[in-house]
Design an enzyme around this catalytic site. Structure first.
Site, short mmCIF file in Angstrom:
data_model
loop_
_atom_site.label_atom_id
_atom_site.label_comp_id
_atom_site.label_asym_id
_atom_site.label_seq_id
_atom_site.Cartn_x
_atom_site.Cartn_y
_atom_site.Cartn_z
N CYS A 185 9.65 2.70 10.82
CA CYS A 185 10.63 2.72 10.49
C CYS A 185 11.65 1.86 11.76
O CYS A 185 12.34 1.81 12.24
CB CYS A 185 11.31 2.59 9.10
SG CYS A 185 12.12 4.04 9.11
N LYS A 210 8.61 8.99 -7.41
CA LYS A 210 7.41 7.97 -6.79
C LYS A 210 6.75 7.39 -5.94
O LYS A 210 7.39 6.86 -5.39
CB LYS A 210 8.24 6.79 -8.13
CG LYS A 210 7.34 5.57 -8.41
CD LYS A 210 6.29 5.46 -8.06
CE LYS A 210 6.55 3.96 -7.17
NZ LYS A 210 5.06 3.67 -5.80
P1 NAD Z 1 7.26 -1.08 0.04
O1 NAD Z 1 8.37 -2.04 -0.13
O2 NAD Z 1 6.11 -2.32 -0.26
O3 NAD Z 1 7.34 -0.10 -1.57
C1 NAD Z 1 8.19 0.56 -1.03
C2 NAD Z 1 7.81 1.39 -2.29
O4 NAD Z 1 8.61 0.39 -3.16
C3 NAD Z 1 6.13 1.82 -3.44
O5 NAD Z 1 6.72 3.41 -4.15
C4 NAD Z 1 5.51 0.57 -3.74
O6 NAD Z 1 5.04 0.82 -5.18
C5 NAD Z 1 7.28 0.08 -4.61
N1 NAD Z 1 7.04 -1.36 -4.66
C6 NAD Z 1 6.56 -2.42 -4.15
N2 NAD Z 1 6.63 -3.21 -4.68
C7 NAD Z 1 7.51 -3.17 -5.47
C8 NAD Z 1 8.25 -4.51 -6.44
N3 NAD Z 1 7.87 -5.89 -6.37
N4 NAD Z 1 8.91 -4.39 -7.26
C9 NAD Z 1 9.19 -2.63 -7.23
N5 NAD Z 1 8.84 -1.30 -6.25
C10 NAD Z 1 8.35 -2.20 -5.63
O7 NAD Z 1 7.04 -0.89 1.97
P2 NAD Z 1 5.25 -0.23 1.65
O8 NAD Z 1 5.27 -1.36 2.93
O9 NAD Z 1 4.91 0.97 1.35
O10 NAD Z 1 6.19 0.63 3.35
C11 NAD Z 1 6.85 -0.19 4.67
C12 NAD Z 1 7.59 -0.64 5.02
O11 NAD Z 1 8.93 0.39 4.28
C13 NAD Z 1 8.47 -0.99 6.04
O12 NAD Z 1 9.35 -2.75 5.10
C14 NAD Z 1 9.63 0.01 6.68
O13 NAD Z 1 9.93 -0.26 7.77
C15 NAD Z 1 9.88 0.54 5.32
N6 NAD Z 1 10.65 1.77 5.58
C16 NAD Z 1 11.50 1.83 6.11
C17 NAD Z 1 12.32 3.39 6.40
C18 NAD Z 1 13.84 3.60 6.81
O14 NAD Z 1 14.65 4.52 6.76
N7 NAD Z 1 14.49 2.22 6.59
C19 NAD Z 1 11.18 4.21 6.21
C20 NAD Z 1 10.30 4.19 6.25
C21 NAD Z 1 9.52 2.52 5.63
#
Ligand code: NAD
Length: 485
Positions: free
Chosen positions: A282, A174
């Protein structure tokens, strides 16, 4: 639109999502519409799972050595098609070309690790009592799913898909709704490499699609990468449905800078870390804790950051809302008395006036309790907090709820060891701005940066994506029977 409609990938074929809800894919470079897609339904997911289950049943009978042959071919295709894939990442994510290309390089490295899995997945065999042997073997879970964030449209899907497939599973990806185009290309290349239909699938959507994945009874494991708030809910929902879950969350990474650090090395590494991918990593340097008088290094750091050119050496942030959120953090810090040494607010890139750009920003004399020092901003912003001792620096780092990365810059081995030993982070660095562990080491933080056990890449994925079987065998009747075997 620059690209065709984004579709689900089901059993080796592309097909639109079946709901009427349409999402636009917007380029951060100019705010233009690149593509669109239809939100998927539970019926769409069911169709994928049924096809994936069927394909996986045959795939699990293929030996691991044979399965990875597809990935050897896929690795070559990634290399051959890297220019086109780089361009897609640039268009949909807004990072600069060299950063987009680095994602492909990392995807290749991840695929190479998956190709090497036959060297790692070798079970144990032991004579546990005279003439009685116990052996262990690893078996795939079945259908697994991976939910990805926007910041690495190619690299993060590769964290899981190649290992999961090599280990005999069928994968449902996804992608982030903000950057779903790269995955379409990945699907085409996997098919071209000869991966049997149904083993790699894509479902497009937003929250409801993620919830459907968490609830689906025939998906055995879920990995998630994204913000901590969503990571927690996905972890809880999928675990409640008795799945194996690993959910990586957000981060606020600390740099501990000591006055004896090598000035050029410290400055160039820290500036690259805070500004690379427009700070949307991240693993990005976010809060720099300067211990004692580090002024000479900090001056150099500001000089290096001033050389960054928005739109050329610094990419865009993902949305207009992100730009506004990042800028509001800077304004709040200013109002609270921090000094904005370098101000990236209101950045306009000539020729890309509608792009979502924030210039490199350095905030000095912040206090540890300010939101800019504590919370994830996810933009090219470095917050400097000044302290007198290393223990004060560690106390600030330890108090932060996240725990992805912490790096120290010093020329003293003893002090570096003290700081990495006492930092509350899963990935530490010494004179490294982005301390990402490379294969075969695993990627994963601590605290609120990760829910579940193990890492998402490297050898940990063998444990995550397989289950172990122990078989005890006796062929000699004279061994008799005892209470153990
Ligand atoms: P996000 O949490 O908004 O979205 C991630 C995924 O979750 C997407 O596929 C989105 O469609 C889905 N999603 C969004 N809201 C949701 C909800 N309420 N319920 C269920 N699914 C939902 O994250 P983003 O903005 O796409 O990415 C940035 C974030 O990811 C930052 O916080 C970053 O630190 C983190 N990140 C962490 C790592 C790690 O390895 N720890 C790596 C990359 C990014």
């Amino acid at each position: 639109m620059k690209y065709n409609e984004v579709q689900n990938f089901i059993n080796g074929a592309f097909k639109s999502g079946s709901t009427t809800k349409t999402h636009s894919v917007i380029s951060p470079l100019d705010g233009g519409e690149l593509s669109n897609f239809k939100e998927s339904s539970m019926d769409d997911l069911n169709e994928i799972v049924i096809a994936a289950q069927k394909a996986q049943k045959s795939w699990q009978k293929v030996t691991l050595k044979e399965r990875v042959q597809v990935l050897y071919r896929y690795r070559q295709l990634l290399e051959k098609n890297s220019v086109e894939l780089t361009e897609i990442i640039y268009q949909e994510n807004g990072k600069i070309h060299s950063e987009a290309k680095a994602e492909i390089d990392k995807a290749i490295e991840l695929t190479e690790f998956a190709c090497s899995l036959p060297q790692f997945v070798n079970g144990e065999n032991m004579e546990v009592s005279k003439g009685v042997y116990c052996s262990s073997t690893r078996h795939p879970l079945g259908v697994v799913a991976s939910i990805a964030p926007f910041n690495f449209p190619s690299m993060v899907p590769h964290w899981t898909l190649v290992n999961a497939i090599a280990l005999g599973n069928a994968m449902i990806l996804k992608p982030s709704e903000l950057v779903p185009i790269s995955s379409q290309y990945i699907a085409k290349l996997l098919k071209e490499a000869g991966l049997p239909d149904g083993l790699f699938n894509i479902i497009n959507g937003t929250q409801s699609t993620v919830e459907n994945i968490c609830d689906h009874p025939d998906i055995k494991a879920v990995t998630f990468v994204g913000s901590t708030k969503v990571a927690k809910t996905v972890y809880q929902r999928a675990s409640k449905n008795l799945k194996q879950v690993l959910a990586l969350g957000g981060a606020k990474n600390h740099i501990v800078l000591l006055p004896d650090a090598h000035p050029d090395m410290a400055s160039s590494n820290i500036v690259a870390s805070m500004s690379g991918c427009a700070g949307q990593r991240c693993m990005a340097a976010a809060t720099l804790i300067a211990v004692g008088n580090c002024d000479a290094i900090l001056d150099k750091l500001v000089g290096d950051a001033l050389k960054i050119q928005c739109g050329t050496t610094l990419g865009a942030v993902i949305t207009q809302a992100s730009k506004e959120r990042i800028e509001s953090y800077i304004t709040e810090a200013e109002q609270q008395g921090a000094k904005i040494i370098l101000d990236g607010r209101n950045t306009i890139v000539p020729g890309k006036e509608n792009g979502f750009y924030v210039g490199p920003t350095i905030i000095d004399h912040a206090t540890a309790d300010m939101r800019v020092a504590r919370e994830e901003i996810f933009g090219p912003v470095l917050t400097i907090v000044r302290v007198k001792t290393i223990d004060e620096a560690l106390a600030i780092e330890n108090a932060n709820p996240y725990g992805n990365a912490c790096s120290v810059f010093t020329q003293s081995g003893g002090l570096a060891n003290y700081i990495t030993e006492n930092a509350s982070a899963g990935m530490c660095g010494v004179n490294i701005g982005v301390p990402v562990p490379r294969e075969p080491f695993g990627f994963g933080g601590w605290n609120e940066s990760r829910f579940g056990s193990g890492d998402i890449t490297g050898k940990s994925s063998i444990i995550f994506f397989t289950k172990e079987k122990k078989t005890t065998t006796k062929w000699n009747p004279e061994a008799g029977v005892n209470w153990m075997s």
